[in-house]
Design an enzyme around this catalytic site. Structure first.
Site, mmCIF file in Angstrom:
data_model
loop_
_atom_site.group_PDB
_atom_site.id
_atom_site.type_symbol
_atom_site.label_atom_id
_atom_site.label_comp_id
_atom_site.label_asym_id
_atom_site.label_seq_id
_atom_site.Cartn_x
_atom_site.Cartn_y
_atom_site.Cartn_z
ATOM 1 N NE ARG A 196 -19.305 21.954 -66.547
ATOM 2 C CZ ARG A 196 -20.005 21.549 -67.604
ATOM 3 N NH1 ARG A 196 -20.515 22.435 -68.452
ATOM 4 N NH2 ARG A 196 -20.210 20.263 -67.803
ATOM 5 C CE LYS A 222 -17.275 17.377 -59.464
ATOM 6 N NZ LYS A 222 -18.181 17.088 -60.581
ATOM 7 C CB CYS A 273 -5.112 -1.861 -40.114
ATOM 8 S SG CYS A 273 -4.064 -3.325 -40.088
ATOM 9 C CG MET A 274 -9.819 2.643 -39.196
ATOM 10 S SD MET A 274 -10.925 2.779 -37.798
ATOM 11 C CE MET A 274 -12.083 1.448 -38.123
ATOM 12 C CG ASP A 275 -6.474 3.637 -37.122
ATOM 13 O OD1 ASP A 275 -7.263 4.437 -37.650
ATOM 14 O OD2 ASP A 275 -6.813 2.806 -36.258
ATOM 15 C CG HIS A 277 -21.312 16.444 -67.170
ATOM 16 N ND1 HIS A 277 -20.166 17.204 -66.982
ATOM 17 C CD2 HIS A 277 -21.079 15.261 -66.560
ATOM 18 C CE1 HIS A 277 -19.288 16.497 -66.282
ATOM 19 N NE2 HIS A 277 -19.818 15.314 -66.017
ATOM 20 N NE ARG A 334 -24.421 14.098 -63.487
ATOM 21 C CZ ARG A 334 -23.131 14.357 -63.320
ATOM 22 N NH1 ARG A 334 -22.341 13.449 -62.742
ATOM 23 N NH2 ARG A 334 -22.601 15.483 -63.733
HETATM 24 C C1 LIG Z 1 -17.440 17.275 -61.755
HETATM 25 C C2 LIG Z 1 -17.920 18.039 -62.907
HETATM 26 C C3 LIG Z 1 -17.008 18.638 -63.797
HETATM 27 C C4 LIG Z 1 -15.520 18.420 -63.720
HETATM 28 O O1 LIG Z 1 -15.218 17.109 -64.164
HETATM 29 P P1 LIG Z 1 -13.724 16.616 -64.391
HETATM 30 O O2 LIG Z 1 -13.874 15.330 -65.090
HETATM 31 O O3 LIG Z 1 -13.130 16.469 -63.028
HETATM 32 O O4 LIG Z 1 -13.037 17.665 -65.180
HETATM 33 C C5 LIG Z 1 -17.513 19.455 -64.783
HETATM 34 N N1 LIG Z 1 -18.856 19.644 -64.921
HETATM 35 C C6 LIG Z 1 -19.752 19.047 -64.101
HETATM 36 C C7 LIG Z 1 -21.202 19.286 -64.311
HETATM 37 C C8 LIG Z 1 -19.313 18.218 -63.081
HETATM 38 O O5 LIG Z 1 -20.210 17.616 -62.289
#
Ligand SMILES: *Cc1c(COP(=O)(O)O)cnc(C)c1O
Length: 395
Positions: free
Chosen positions: A238, A55, A329-331, A182, A153
Site C-alpha cells: 500500500r 487519499k 505572507c498569505m499570498d 499498519h 489507532r
Molecule cells: C496513508 C496510509 C498508507 C500509505 O502510507 P505512505 O507512508 O504514504 O506509504 C498506507 N496504509 C494506510 C492504512 C494509510 O493510512
C-alpha cells in the site's frame, strides 16, 4: 453507474490548461510519466499487486486525475481514507476496487456498500453495523479486517484477534477480502518495531488457518515497508508517498529508483532594490546588511506554502538558489537575489523541482519547514491550479 464528468466534483482540482479564468502562474505540475515509472518500479520491487494510496487529494497531486491515470496504467487497487473520497472516485468513473482505510461510522455503512467501496472493519461492533446494513440492502459487503499491531489507532488488538476473525469469517453478509495492519516505524530502516509488528500480524492471520477458513489478502506495507522491509510485502503493498517519488523520512533509503512527480512553480511578479537596513515583510524580522535586490513571488501560506519557511526556505531563479527573506505572507513572499543577482518580472521560479541542473526536493523543503514531506505535499491547497504533463492525454 453513469460516471459524472470529473470536473463537476468539488474535491477535484481539474486540469485547467483550457480554463481562461485560471491564468495563475503559480501551479503544481504533475508529471504523469514519473507516476507511471514509480508505480512500475514499486511493483517490480515488491513483486506483488499494488494498492495505490490516493487519499488527501492524492497527496496534493489531484485525486481524480491521478486515480484515472493509475487505473489506465493497470494498478490493481486504490486506497483512500474517507467515504467521500471513494464516492468522488466512483463518480469520476473509477471502477477499480477501492478500500476506505479510515474508521467508519455506522450510518456510513449503507452508502459504502451501495457505492461498491471496500470497508475497513476495525471492531466487532463495526462488523455488526456493516452486517446489518448489508442485510437491509440485501447485498453483501466486501471488508478488510483491521488488526492493530502497535499503532494504537484503529483496529482490533492482535492479541484479541481470534474472536473477531471468527465472527467475520462466520458472517453471512460480509465477504472478508483482506486482513491488514499498519506499520508505525517503517520509514526508519533501523527500527526493530516493524519486525515485531509483522510477527504479531502473522500470528493474528494464523486464526484463519486455525478456523479452516481461506486466507484473505494480507497487507501491511506502507511506503517505508515497501522500501526497507521486503518481508512485509506479503500479498499486496500500500504505497502512498513513494508512488509520488518522495521518501517518507530523511532516514529512509532510496532502495527503489523513484522520480518526483510534483513540481511547484511560479513567476517573479515584482523586482526592487531594498536599501541596507530596510526590513522586509510583516514583523520587520529581516533586513539586508547592504543594498540588495529582492523579488516578490505570488504565493503564500494561503496556498498552503508553509509560513515556517519564512527566512529559511530557498527558491530557484535562472538556475540559482536564493533565500526566502522575511515572513511569508498569505499570498506573496520575497526572495533575496543579493547585490548582483539578476531576475526579471515573469522569470520562472521553482519552489519544488528542478531548474538548470539545480534541484529543490520536497524532502529539503520539509526539513527547512521543520515538518515531514507528507505535510508539504498535502498542504498545497486547491487555490493552486494543477497542471498535468506526460501520460496519454488523448485517452
Ligand atoms: C496513508 C496510509 C498508507 C500509505 O502510507 P505512505 O507512508 O504514504 O506509504 C498506507 N496504509 C494506510 C492504512 C494509510 O493510512
Amino acid at each position: 453507474m453513469d460516471p459524472l464528468p470529473s470536473d463537476k466534483h468539488p474535491l477535484v482540482a481539474a486540469d485547467d490548461r483550457a480554463d481562461p479564468v485560471s491564468q495563475r502562474p503559480t501551479r503544481v505540475r504533475v508529471d504523469l510519466d514519473a507516476l507511471t515509472h514509480n508505480l512500475h518500479a514499486l511493483r517490480a520491487h515488491a513483486g506483488v499487486p499494488v494498492m495505490a494510496v490516493v487519499k488527501a487529494n492524492a497527496y496534493g497531486h489531484g485525486l481524480v486525475p491521478v486515480a484515472l491515470h493509475l487505473q489506465a496504467q493497470g494498478v490493481e487497487q486504490l486506497g483512500v481514507a474517507f467515504l467521500e473520497e471513494g464516492v468522488a472516485l466512483r463518480r469520476a468513473g473509477v471502477h477499480l476496487p477501492i478500500l476506505v482505510m479510515g474508521g467508519i461510522f455506522g450510518p456510513q455503512a449503507a452508502q459504502l456498500i451501495s457505492e461498491d467501496l471496500e470497508i475497513t472493519v476495525s471492531s466487532l461492533d463495526k462488523l455488526r453495523q456493516v452486517e446489518a446494513a448489508a442485510e437491509a440492502l440485501g447485498r453483501k459487503a466486501t471488508v478488510h479486517l483491521k488488526i492493530d499491531t502497535g499503532m494504537e489507532r484503529i483496529g482490533v488488538h492482535s492479541y484479541h484477534a481470534g474472536p473477531f476473525i471468527e465472527a467475520a469469517v462466520a458472517s453471512r453478509w460480509c465477504t472478508v477480502k483482506g486482513v491488514y495492519s499498519h506499520l508505525a516505524c517503517a520509514d526508519d530502516p533501523a527500527s526493530p518495531m516493524t519486525r515485531q509488528q509483522l510477527e504479531k500480524f502473522l500470528e493474528a492471520c494464523a486464526h484463519f488457518d486455525r478456523l479452516g477458513a481461506p486466507m484473505p489478502i494480507r497487507h501491511i506495507a506502507n511506503s517505508g515497508g515497501v522500501l526497507h522491509f521486503p518481508e512485509t510485502h506479503l500479498d499486496l503493498v500500500r504505497p502512498g508517498i513513494a508512488l509520488y517519488g518522495v521518501l517518507p523520512d530523511p532516514a529512509s533509503q532510496a532502495t527503489v529508483d523513484l522520480r518526483p512527480v510534483m513540481s511547484l512553480v511560479s513567476q517573479v511578479v515584482y523586482f526592487k532594490v531594498v536599501p541596507a537596513g530596510h526590513p522586509v515583510s510583516y514583523g520587520a524580522t529581516w533586513a539586508p546588511g547592504a543594498d540588495t535586490r529582492v523579488v516578490t513571488i505570488p504565493m503564500g501560506y494561503g496556498d498552503g506554502f508553509p509560513r515556517s519557511l519564512s527566512s529559511r526556505g530557498e527558491v530557484l531563479i535562472r538556475g540559482q538558489r536564493h533565500p526566502i527573506v522575511g515572513r511569508i505572507c498569505m499570498d506573496q513572499f520575497m526572495a533575496d537575489l543579493g547585490p548582483q543577482g539578476t531576475a526579471y518580472n515573469e522569470d520562472a521560479v521553482v519552489l519544488i523541482g528542478r531548474q538548470n541542473g539545480q534541484h529543490i526536493r520536497c524532502e529539503d523543503v520539509a526539513l527547512s519547514a521543520g515538518t515531514i514531506p507528507y505535510e508539504i505535499l498535502v498542504g498545497l491547497n486547491t487555490r493552486i491550479p494543477r497542471e498535468y504533463v506526460g501520460g496519454d492525454r488523448t485517452a
